[in-house]
Design a protein around this motif. Sequence first.
Motif, short mmCIF file in Angstrom:
data_model
loop_
_atom_site.label_atom_id
_atom_site.label_comp_id
_atom_site.label_asym_id
_atom_site.label_seq_id
_atom_site.Cartn_x
_atom_site.Cartn_y
_atom_site.Cartn_z
N PHE A 193 15.36 20.13 18.78
CA PHE A 193 14.97 21.30 19.58
C PHE A 193 14.50 22.46 18.69
CE2 PHE A 193 17.58 20.23 23.70
CZ PHE A 193 16.87 19.05 23.81
N GLU B 49 19.98 16.76 18.85
CA GLU B 49 18.94 17.52 19.56
C GLU B 49 19.04 19.01 19.24
OE1 GLU B 49 18.02 14.70 23.43
OE2 GLU B 49 19.43 16.34 23.69
N GLU C 99 14.14 15.43 29.69
CA GLU C 99 13.76 15.18 28.29
C GLU C 99 12.69 14.08 28.19
OE1 GLU C 99 17.44 14.65 26.14
OE2 GLU C 99 17.96 16.77 26.34
N HIS D 200 23.84 20.06 28.36
CA HIS D 200 24.68 19.83 27.19
C HIS D 200 26.07 20.46 27.39
CE1 HIS D 200 21.26 18.83 24.13
NE2 HIS D 200 21.07 18.26 25.31
N HIS E 130 19.20 15.15 33.36
CA HIS E 130 19.05 15.55 31.97
C HIS E 130 18.01 14.65 31.26
CE1 HIS E 130 21.67 15.95 28.02
NE2 HIS E 130 20.42 16.29 27.79
N ILE F 33 18.20 23.31 28.86
CA ILE F 33 18.86 22.00 28.74
C ILE F 33 20.22 22.15 28.04
CG2 ILE F 33 18.72 19.74 27.57
CD1 ILE F 33 15.71 19.75 28.16
N LEU G 157 23.81 15.01 21.35
CA LEU G 157 23.58 16.43 21.66
C LEU G 157 23.41 17.24 20.38
CD1 LEU G 157 26.22 17.13 24.48
CD2 LEU G 157 23.94 16.15 24.70
FE FE2 Z 1 19.77 16.54 25.77
#
Ligand code: FE2
Length: 238
Positions: A139, A134, A222, A85, A218, A80, A131
């Motif tokens: 993440f 995450e 998610e 991103h 995207h 991702i 972003l």
């Molecule tokens: Fe994302």
Amino acid sequence: MATPQTTVRDIALEQPASIRVFEKFGIDYCCGGRKPLAEACKEHMIELNTVLKAIEEAAGTGEHPCNWTAEPLETFCSHIVATHHAYIRAELPRLKMLAQKVVSRHGNTCLELGQIQQLIQLLGPDLLQHLDKEEMVLFPYITNLERNLASCGPRPLGCFGAVRNPIRMMIAEHDAAGKTMAEIRWLSRGFSTPEWACPTYRGFYHALAEFEKDLHQHVHLENNILFPRAIELDESSA
Ligand SMILES: [Fe+2]
Ligand SMILES: [Fe+2]
């Protein structure tokens, strides 16, 4: 198998090749995908059988996108970041530059161009912050959770309680970005330029349509795959 009653989201999950079909017909399969296919077709005034046939054909084309329901979460998160991103970070400055050019040449006659430019200016910083959240918080937590559980280690420390909490915030931010892009789509009449439009004007609308397409892919990855997998892992180990 896709039926008129299957939700658009479930079809996209079970048959990733169907995403191309939904993109082609402008059917939302991510944030607004929790409705039966028949209802989505009715809303878009598209013949249900045409869509069902296209889904069936897409499944037989031999193009099988990666099945992210089974890949390790670390690989999934890296994918991702490296694709969606990176694309947003590269594309936002370009969209701003194209908007500026088009508004300076045609903003007086096409008033919607100025409104679209304003929406991009609002969307940009919010998306970039999203972003970062995450990549810096969510993440790493998800990948550490997976790694630690696999080695019977301790749960990673999170500053947010259950993983559901930051995920709820991320989903709300996806909804907000999706709404802004839907507004841009509406203002631009589905990203269609006037016949007389110059190459920059055409390039700008094409870039916006591609940006929306990438955002849908995207958010689908998610909202519909990564986040449910992370919640399941988090709650099964609590
Ligand atoms: Fe994302
Ligand atoms: Fe996100």
